[in-house]
Design a protein around this motif. Sequence first.
Motif, PDB file in Angstrom:
ATOM      1  N   ARG B 649      95.566 112.236 -14.251  1.00 37.78           N
ATOM      2  CA  ARG B 649      96.717 112.793 -14.954  1.00 37.78           C
ATOM      3  C   ARG B 649      97.029 114.192 -14.416  1.00 37.78           C
ATOM      4  NH1 ARG B 649      95.267 110.985 -20.538  1.00 37.78           N
ATOM      5  NH2 ARG B 649      95.546 108.856 -19.844  1.00 37.78           N
ATOM      6  N   ILE B 650      95.948 114.964 -14.208  1.00 42.47           N
ATOM      7  CA  ILE B 650      96.159 116.307 -13.663  1.00 42.47           C
ATOM      8  C   ILE B 650      96.796 116.221 -12.285  1.00 42.47           C
ATOM      9  CG2 ILE B 650      94.963 118.360 -12.804  1.00 42.47           C
ATOM     10  CD1 ILE B 650      92.931 117.898 -15.083  1.00 42.47           C
ATOM     11  N   VAL B 651      96.249 115.309 -11.494  1.00 44.70           N
ATOM     12  CA  VAL B 651      96.785 115.170 -10.136  1.00 44.70           C
ATOM     13  C   VAL B 651      98.233 114.711 -10.181  1.00 44.70           C
ATOM     14  CG1 VAL B 651      96.559 113.860  -8.013  1.00 44.70           C
ATOM     15  CG2 VAL B 651      94.537 114.798  -9.093  1.00 44.70           C
ATOM     16  N   ALA B 652      98.512 113.773 -11.117  1.00 46.58           N
ATOM     17  CA  ALA B 652      99.886 113.293 -11.248  1.00 46.58           C
ATOM     18  C   ALA B 652     100.816 114.435 -11.624  1.00 46.58           C
ATOM     19  CB  ALA B 652      99.954 112.194 -12.310  1.00 46.58           C
ATOM     20  N   TRP B 653     100.304 115.266 -12.553  1.00 42.81           N
ATOM     21  CA  TRP B 653     101.131 116.405 -12.954  1.00 42.81           C
ATOM     22  C   TRP B 653     101.362 117.326 -11.755  1.00 42.81           C
ATOM     23  CZ3 TRP B 653      99.998 121.619 -12.797  1.00 42.81           C
ATOM     24  CH2 TRP B 653     100.966 122.443 -13.381  1.00 42.81           C
ATOM     25  N   ALA B 654     100.256 117.594 -11.036  1.00 46.36           N
ATOM     26  CA  ALA B 654     100.379 118.464  -9.873  1.00 46.36           C
ATOM     27  C   ALA B 654     101.348 117.864  -8.865  1.00 46.36           C
ATOM     28  CB  ALA B 654      99.008 118.681  -9.234  1.00 46.36           C
ATOM     29  N   ASP B 655     101.270 116.564  -8.758  1.00 49.63           N
ATOM     30  CA  ASP B 655     102.157 115.882  -7.817  1.00 49.63           C
ATOM     31  C   ASP B 655     103.604 116.086  -8.226  1.00 49.63           C
ATOM     32  OD1 ASP B 655     102.717 114.137  -5.643  1.00 49.63           O
ATOM     33  OD2 ASP B 655     103.153 112.579  -7.108  1.00 49.63           O
ATOM     34  N   GLU B 656     103.826 115.877  -9.531  1.00 49.09           N
ATOM     35  CA  GLU B 656     105.195 115.977 -10.017  1.00 49.09           C
ATOM     36  C   GLU B 656     105.705 117.414  -9.937  1.00 49.09           C
ATOM     37  OE1 GLU B 656     106.374 114.408 -14.114  1.00 49.09           O
ATOM     38  OE2 GLU B 656     105.408 112.748 -13.072  1.00 49.09           O
ATOM     39  N   ALA B 657     104.852 118.325 -10.449  1.00 50.83           N
ATOM     40  CA  ALA B 657     105.324 119.704 -10.579  1.00 50.83           C
ATOM     41  C   ALA B 657     105.277 120.440  -9.242  1.00 50.83           C
ATOM     42  CB  ALA B 657     104.477 120.438 -11.616  1.00 50.83           C
ATOM     43  N   VAL B 658     104.151 120.344  -8.583  1.00 54.16           N
ATOM     44  CA  VAL B 658     103.968 121.184  -7.394  1.00 54.16           C
ATOM     45  C   VAL B 658     104.574 120.525  -6.162  1.00 54.16           C
ATOM     46  CG1 VAL B 658     102.301 122.331  -5.933  1.00 54.16           C
ATOM     47  CG2 VAL B 658     101.896 122.187  -8.392  1.00 54.16           C
ATOM     48  N   ILE B 659     104.051 119.320  -5.869  1.00 56.56           N
ATOM     49  CA  ILE B 659     104.476 118.713  -4.606  1.00 56.56           C
ATOM     50  C   ILE B 659     105.935 118.314  -4.661  1.00 56.56           C
ATOM     51  CG2 ILE B 659     104.037 116.813  -3.025  1.00 56.56           C
ATOM     52  CD1 ILE B 659     101.149 117.044  -3.708  1.00 56.56           C
ATOM     53  N   ASP B 660     106.283 117.587  -5.776  1.00 53.13           N
ATOM     54  CA  ASP B 660     107.691 117.235  -5.924  1.00 53.13           C
ATOM     55  C   ASP B 660     108.539 118.494  -6.007  1.00 53.13           C
ATOM     56  OD1 ASP B 660     106.789 114.742  -5.927  1.00 53.13           O
ATOM     57  OD2 ASP B 660     107.700 114.115  -7.821  1.00 53.13           O
ATOM     58  N   GLY B 661     108.003 119.522  -6.699  1.00 57.83           N
ATOM     59  CA  GLY B 661     108.745 120.777  -6.831  1.00 57.83           C
ATOM     60  C   GLY B 661     109.038 121.373  -5.461  1.00 57.83           C
ATOM     61  N   VAL B 662     107.989 121.394  -4.630  1.00 52.34           N
ATOM     62  CA  VAL B 662     108.183 121.954  -3.295  1.00 52.34           C
ATOM     63  C   VAL B 662     109.219 121.142  -2.534  1.00 52.34           C
ATOM     64  CG1 VAL B 662     107.054 122.295  -1.070  1.00 52.34           C
ATOM     65  CG2 VAL B 662     105.916 123.022  -3.161  1.00 52.34           C
ATOM     66  N   VAL B 663     109.066 119.817  -2.647  1.00 50.77           N
ATOM     67  CA  VAL B 663     110.001 118.953  -1.927  1.00 50.77           C
ATOM     68  C   VAL B 663     111.420 119.184  -2.428  1.00 50.77           C
ATOM     69  CG1 VAL B 663     110.665 116.552  -1.557  1.00 50.77           C
ATOM     70  CG2 VAL B 663     108.266 117.222  -1.427  1.00 50.77           C
TER      71      VAL B 663
END
Lengths: 103, 737
Positions: B649-663
């Motif tokens: 869940r944490i990784v998913a959040w990081a994916d959504e917020a950070v990685i998707d955010g960067v993208v």
Amino acid sequence: MIPVGLPHFLVLSAILLVLGIFTMLTRKNAIAVLMGIELILNAANINFVAFTRYGAINFGGQMAAMFVIVIAACEAAVALAIVLNLYRRSQTINVNEANKLHD
Amino acid sequence: MDQLLLLALVALGLPLLSFVLVIFNQRALDQRAHLISIPAVAFSFGLSLYIAWLKLQTGAAALGPYEWSIDWIRFGIIPGFGPLTIPASVLIDNITAIMMVVVTGISVLVHVFSIGYMRSDERYARYYAFLGIFTFAMLGLVLSSNLFMLYGAWELVGFSSWALIAHWYERPAPQYAANKAFITNRIGDAVLFTGILLLDGEFHTFNLREIFGLVGQGLPITFSLLGFSPETTLTIAGLLLFGGAIAKSAQFPLHVWLPDAMEGPTPISALIHAATMVAAGVYLMARIFPILTADAMLVVACTGAFTSVLAATIALTQTDIKRVLAYSTVSQLGLMMMAIGAGAVSAGIFHLVTHAAFKACLFLGAGSVIHAVHRAQHETNDHEWDAQDIRTLGGLRKKMPLTAYSFVVATLAVTGLPFLAGMMSKDEILSGTLAYGELQGGIAMALPVIGFIVTILTAAYMWRLTFLTFFGPPARRTLYDRIRESPLVMTAPLLLLAAASLWIWYSINPFNPETGRFLTKWVKTTVQVIPPQTAPPFRTGLNVTPHSEPFGFAIAPSATSVLESPMPHQLALSEKSRSLTPLSMWLALGSAVTGLLLALWLYLLRSKRTPSKPRSRTLGILHEIVFRGYYIDSVYNFAVVGTVLLSSRIVAWADEAVIDGVVNATARMTVILSRILGYFDRFVVDGIVTFAGAAMQFLGLMIRSLQSGRIQTYLAWVVASVIAIFIVIRYVVLALP
């Protein structure tokens, strides 16, 4: 009484020239325009003659004036022939309407 | 090609052939699939018997351990490592020959039993196909002489067990159980593979005998992981390999898959529990025993002992007939591991072999019972009760005598009563452990104590199961009346396995296994090749007489001098063990009888039926805890599954917020930049072009207006030009310096 000298003739000539140019640019009648040209030519003639009289050119001026008179006669003959032809084509000698050179 | 090798390869290939033939002809074969599978496996069994006869009868001296090898994969020269060639190699020694007989023998009986048990199953052919590959995988495992090939077979065993446990994959429980078994095993496999790579990285070979030879010559100084001493590194390698065995043989932290694997068809349980899957771990430990250090051995022994007592207590509370047996297997495997850890490898292997016979008998007996109850339920339309719940059974002895008495014989064997093989092998383990405890002292003394406690518990839960199932009054009268004995294809394997549980096959004297050939000639204690400084520090000064030919591993020629005779500690242990055998035998017998009497009193004599929870409150809570398997599954669910879910869940959040955010930010930046560039293009670049065009147009317009065609305009321009020229000449040209 001021003795008549070269400047008087030159001033007269300049006045004639300006009048001639004014006539030539402003009159609508083609004959009047030609008359303006005569004025300009005569202004030149006066200059020639005056320069001969007060200068040291030895009749050169009179000779030039003679030539100008001859050329003016020729020019008048040719210009009148053009004006007549113009009239025959377009029933007018108004130079404002004679803008065929445009096309 | 040598005769022995040819025979072994044919024996290995036949189950694979059966798999290939059946799996590609499922529709055509359908209910006749066993007509292909059984002859193939039976022939393989015959060959295994012949190999074992050749190998064991003529003796190790005549044939010696047979090894054959070809280069299988060549990786060429790996930079910084050297040439890497992986051989496909076969090693046939005594332990291999015995394991082949056990594997194919149990497999044949399971095949036959399944004709009756799996009759009219809709995936009959698929079932037989996977039985074939399961047997093939296990045979490949015991035949391979290098760790890489062993690992391949190891994985194949895991896969086939997964496929078979999930046989009824429409139901969620088998799916879950199969995945659980597979994933749990994958954890162990990863650890095992790490160990294999560590050994290969240090020794540059996968071959077991070469590794033993190199270890026996004394550890090279380069043998060190992350700066540990060679001894510590070897301990780590041994424990990593043990990690694989922990998963496959269902030892303590990873034992959770085995009880759940009961969701598969019962004959599969018999195969998994007796001869194939769980045997693999014990077999592996026996195989790599020569390089186990003292520390590694202690860990193995303690893990085995702990698992054994843990599973035995859980088995005492279970009500599902197969789950009792499953925990019993976990417990017995714990005993085997304990034996190997204590250095009594031959006792461990001996128990593996005898256990294979009686545990297969017990499972197939349970299968026979379940089969009969299912049929009775079907006839009476009474599906309210769980067919596998021992509280619904009782008194079946009169209805299905063949099943009942073979079950009783197997129970006697697992309990460890005289005239049965189980007693001999278990006593070997106990005396070995006792000797280890006495020699080692300290914590090791707890191991034999645990061993005897487990013996009491084993007797108690096994007789509880037997009494509740086959003795006493029936619990469900309507059901009971309809129960009939299973067909001959099912009872015949039971009788054969019960017969195989008798003492006579292993030793003439039922009280002394040393009189038989099994322990003295066939499976002698493996020689440990560990250098003295890492060997168990026994405090004894026994008079050492060199033994002749040790079983198992022929030693690489270069290391012969080191390994000609067993290490002193090895001899000390075996001498001590022999002297303690009578003592441990009486103790074990006493423990077994105690457990038996306990069960007899609790479940047969004292009350009619009290299999359910005890009345006392404290005992009730305790019962609940044990019944739930000490909540180990729940702890795993909470700790492991919960952690994984949380971290995902944490990784998913990081994916959504950070990685998707960067993208997304990048995308937005790009859009903005493009828009700026667009404006620049439109207004600056295009602007210049447009301006040039417009300027030209304007200029053109201007110039066109000059050519009005009117004479007077021209004249005006002439005049203006003359004046302009005059001004230019007068004020510009003449003013120039």
